[in-house]
Design a protein around this motif. Structure first.
Motif, PDB file in Angstrom:
ATOM      1  N   ARG A  50       0.841  -1.209   0.000  1.00 17.62           N
ATOM      2  CA  ARG A  50       0.000   0.000   0.000  1.00 17.62           C
ATOM      3  C   ARG A  50       0.871   1.250   0.000  1.00 17.62           C
ATOM      4  O   ARG A  50       1.931   1.281   0.621  1.00 17.62           O
ATOM      5  CB  ARG A  50      -0.917   0.005   1.218  1.00 17.62           C
ATOM      6  CG  ARG A  50      -1.846  -1.188   1.254  1.00 17.62           C
ATOM      7  CD  ARG A  50      -2.822  -1.114   2.419  1.00 17.62           C
ATOM      8  NE  ARG A  50      -3.607  -2.320   2.523  1.00 17.62           N
ATOM      9  CZ  ARG A  50      -4.695  -2.572   1.797  1.00 17.62           C
ATOM     10  NH1 ARG A  50      -5.116  -1.693   0.920  1.00 17.62           N
ATOM     11  NH2 ARG A  50      -5.355  -3.702   1.963  1.00 17.62           N
ATOM     12  N   GLU A  52       0.654   5.454   0.656  1.00 19.17           N
ATOM     13  CA  GLU A  52      -0.053   6.649   1.130  1.00 19.17           C
ATOM     14  C   GLU A  52       0.934   7.793   1.061  1.00 19.17           C
ATOM     15  O   GLU A  52       1.805   7.910   1.933  1.00 19.17           O
ATOM     16  CB  GLU A  52      -0.540   6.466   2.569  1.00 19.17           C
ATOM     17  CG  GLU A  52      -1.700   5.512   2.725  1.00 19.17           C
ATOM     18  CD  GLU A  52      -2.190   5.468   4.171  1.00 19.17           C
ATOM     19  OE1 GLU A  52      -2.181   6.530   4.840  1.00 19.17           O
ATOM     20  OE2 GLU A  52      -2.566   4.383   4.622  1.00 19.17           O
ATOM     21  N   ARG A  55       4.587   7.141   2.001  1.00 19.49           N
ATOM     22  CA  ARG A  55       4.676   6.021   2.940  1.00 19.49           C
ATOM     23  C   ARG A  55       4.266   4.710   2.268  1.00 19.49           C
ATOM     24  O   ARG A  55       3.256   4.654   1.577  1.00 19.49           O
ATOM     25  CB  ARG A  55       3.779   6.255   4.149  1.00 19.49           C
ATOM     26  CG  ARG A  55       4.208   7.441   4.969  1.00 19.49           C
ATOM     27  CD  ARG A  55       3.306   7.618   6.199  1.00 19.49           C
ATOM     28  NE  ARG A  55       3.687   8.792   6.943  1.00 19.49           N
ATOM     29  CZ  ARG A  55       4.638   8.815   7.854  1.00 19.49           C
ATOM     30  NH1 ARG A  55       5.313   7.718   8.138  1.00 19.49           N
ATOM     31  NH2 ARG A  55       4.932   9.928   8.495  1.00 19.49           N
ATOM     32  N   THR A  57       3.673   0.410   2.960  1.00 19.89           N
ATOM     33  CA  THR A  57       3.542  -0.725   3.869  1.00 19.89           C
ATOM     34  C   THR A  57       3.368  -1.969   3.003  1.00 19.89           C
ATOM     35  O   THR A  57       2.796  -1.911   1.918  1.00 19.89           O
ATOM     36  CB  THR A  57       2.342  -0.591   4.834  1.00 19.89           C
ATOM     37  OG1 THR A  57       1.142  -0.450   4.074  1.00 19.89           O
ATOM     38  CG2 THR A  57       2.508   0.599   5.757  1.00 19.89           C
ATOM     39  N   TRP A  58       3.901  -3.098   3.477  1.00 19.18           N
ATOM     40  CA  TRP A  58       3.783  -4.339   2.714  1.00 19.18           C
ATOM     41  C   TRP A  58       4.052  -5.536   3.620  1.00 19.18           C
ATOM     42  O   TRP A  58       4.524  -5.396   4.732  1.00 19.18           O
ATOM     43  CB  TRP A  58       4.760  -4.345   1.533  1.00 19.18           C
ATOM     44  CG  TRP A  58       6.202  -4.438   1.921  1.00 19.18           C
ATOM     45  CD1 TRP A  58       6.953  -5.576   2.026  1.00 19.18           C
ATOM     46  CD2 TRP A  58       7.075  -3.364   2.290  1.00 19.18           C
ATOM     47  NE1 TRP A  58       8.225  -5.282   2.426  1.00 19.18           N
ATOM     48  CE2 TRP A  58       8.339  -3.925   2.591  1.00 19.18           C
ATOM     49  CE3 TRP A  58       6.933  -1.983   2.379  1.00 19.18           C
ATOM     50  CZ2 TRP A  58       9.423  -3.160   2.977  1.00 19.18           C
ATOM     51  CZ3 TRP A  58       8.014  -1.217   2.777  1.00 19.18           C
ATOM     52  CH2 TRP A  58       9.246  -1.800   3.062  1.00 19.18           C
ATOM     53  N   LYS A  59       3.741  -6.725   3.081  1.00 18.40           N
ATOM     54  CA  LYS A  59       4.015  -7.989   3.757  1.00 18.40           C
ATOM     55  C   LYS A  59       4.790  -8.874   2.782  1.00 18.40           C
ATOM     56  O   LYS A  59       4.637  -8.754   1.568  1.00 18.40           O
ATOM     57  CB  LYS A  59       2.715  -8.683   4.154  1.00 18.40           C
ATOM     58  CG  LYS A  59       1.918  -7.895   5.174  1.00 18.40           C
ATOM     59  CD  LYS A  59       0.603  -8.565   5.480  1.00 18.40           C
ATOM     60  CE  LYS A  59      -0.205  -7.711   6.445  1.00 18.40           C
ATOM     61  NZ  LYS A  59      -1.545  -8.226   6.636  1.00 18.40           N
ATOM     62  N   VAL A  71       6.755  -7.954   7.871  1.00 23.96           N
ATOM     63  CA  VAL A  71       5.920  -6.769   7.670  1.00 23.96           C
ATOM     64  C   VAL A  71       6.834  -5.547   7.561  1.00 23.96           C
ATOM     65  O   VAL A  71       7.618  -5.275   8.479  1.00 23.96           O
ATOM     66  CB  VAL A  71       4.921  -6.583   8.842  1.00 23.96           C
ATOM     67  CG1 VAL A  71       4.092  -5.329   8.627  1.00 23.96           C
ATOM     68  CG2 VAL A  71       4.024  -7.815   8.974  1.00 23.96           C
ATOM     69  N   GLY A  72       6.736  -4.851   6.433  1.00 23.08           N
ATOM     70  CA  GLY A  72       7.597  -3.703   6.195  1.00 23.08           C
ATOM     71  C   GLY A  72       6.846  -2.389   6.174  1.00 23.08           C
ATOM     72  O   GLY A  72       5.682  -2.322   5.774  1.00 23.08           O
ATOM     73  N   LYS A  73       7.544  -1.340   6.620  1.00 21.22           N
ATOM     74  CA  LYS A  73       7.043   0.034   6.574  1.00 21.22           C
ATOM     75  C   LYS A  73       8.212   0.912   6.176  1.00 21.22           C
ATOM     76  O   LYS A  73       9.315   0.743   6.708  1.00 21.22           O
ATOM     77  CB  LYS A  73       6.538   0.500   7.937  1.00 21.22           C
ATOM     78  CG  LYS A  73       5.357  -0.254   8.461  1.00 21.22           C
ATOM     79  CD  LYS A  73       4.942   0.279   9.817  1.00 21.22           C
ATOM     80  CE  LYS A  73       3.758  -0.515  10.351  1.00 21.22           C
ATOM     81  NZ  LYS A  73       3.303  -0.021  11.645  1.00 21.22           N
ATOM     82  N   GLY A  83      13.215   2.596   6.319  1.00 21.28           N
ATOM     83  CA  GLY A  83      12.115   1.955   7.017  1.00 21.28           C
ATOM     84  C   GLY A  83      12.551   0.854   7.945  1.00 21.28           C
ATOM     85  O   GLY A  83      13.726   0.724   8.293  1.00 21.28           O
ATOM     86  N   LYS A  92      13.056  -6.783  14.903  1.00 24.44           N
ATOM     87  CA  LYS A  92      12.906  -5.917  13.748  1.00 24.44           C
ATOM     88  C   LYS A  92      14.276  -5.569  13.180  1.00 24.44           C
ATOM     89  O   LYS A  92      15.299  -5.704  13.834  1.00 24.44           O
ATOM     90  CB  LYS A  92      12.128  -4.654  14.091  1.00 24.44           C
ATOM     91  CG  LYS A  92      12.832  -3.698  15.022  1.00 24.44           C
ATOM     92  CD  LYS A  92      11.962  -2.478  15.269  1.00 24.44           C
ATOM     93  CE  LYS A  92      12.657  -1.518  16.215  1.00 24.44           C
ATOM     94  NZ  LYS A  92      11.860  -0.335  16.467  1.00 24.44           N
TER      95      LYS A  92
END
Length: 101
Positions: A50, A52, A55, A57-59, A71-73, A83, A92
């Motif tokens: 995704r 935004e 920004r 985000t993903w898996k 899980v990444g940001k 990130g 993490k």
């Protein structure tokens, strides 16, 4: 003008147990993305990517060293990616990258 997010990123992920270089490919589709992250341990497929603004985000499901979903940001700005990746039971890791081209 090229998309600031879509493309190929040369990344480094640093965890407590070591550092890993990878090639993170992002294929944008509006406010979502797909792609892969390829490293020495293999190729991980991006899921639920995704976007935004700047920004991301993903898996990424993996089976090495055990079955789990990473899980990444990250934030993308001026050709740089910064990130974190949540590594399940392994804590993490920080992830940084530079866009090719």
């Amino acid at each position: 003008m090229s998309d600031p997010i879509e493309g190929i990123w040369d990344c480094v992920t640093v965890a407590s147990f070591g550092t890993q270089e990878s090639v993170f490919t992002i294929v944008r589709d509006g406010d979502t993305f797909s792609g892969t992250n390829i490293a020495d341990v293999g190729e991980l497929e991006v899921q639920d990517g995704r976007i935004e603004g700047h920004r991301l985000t993903w898996k990424m499901p993996t089976t090495k060293p055990m079955k789990m979903t990473l899980v990444g940001k990250a934030i993308v700005n001026d050709g740089k990616l910064e990130g974190v990746v949540m590594l399940g039971a392994f804590g993490k890791a920080t992830m940084s990258g530079v866009k090719r081209g």
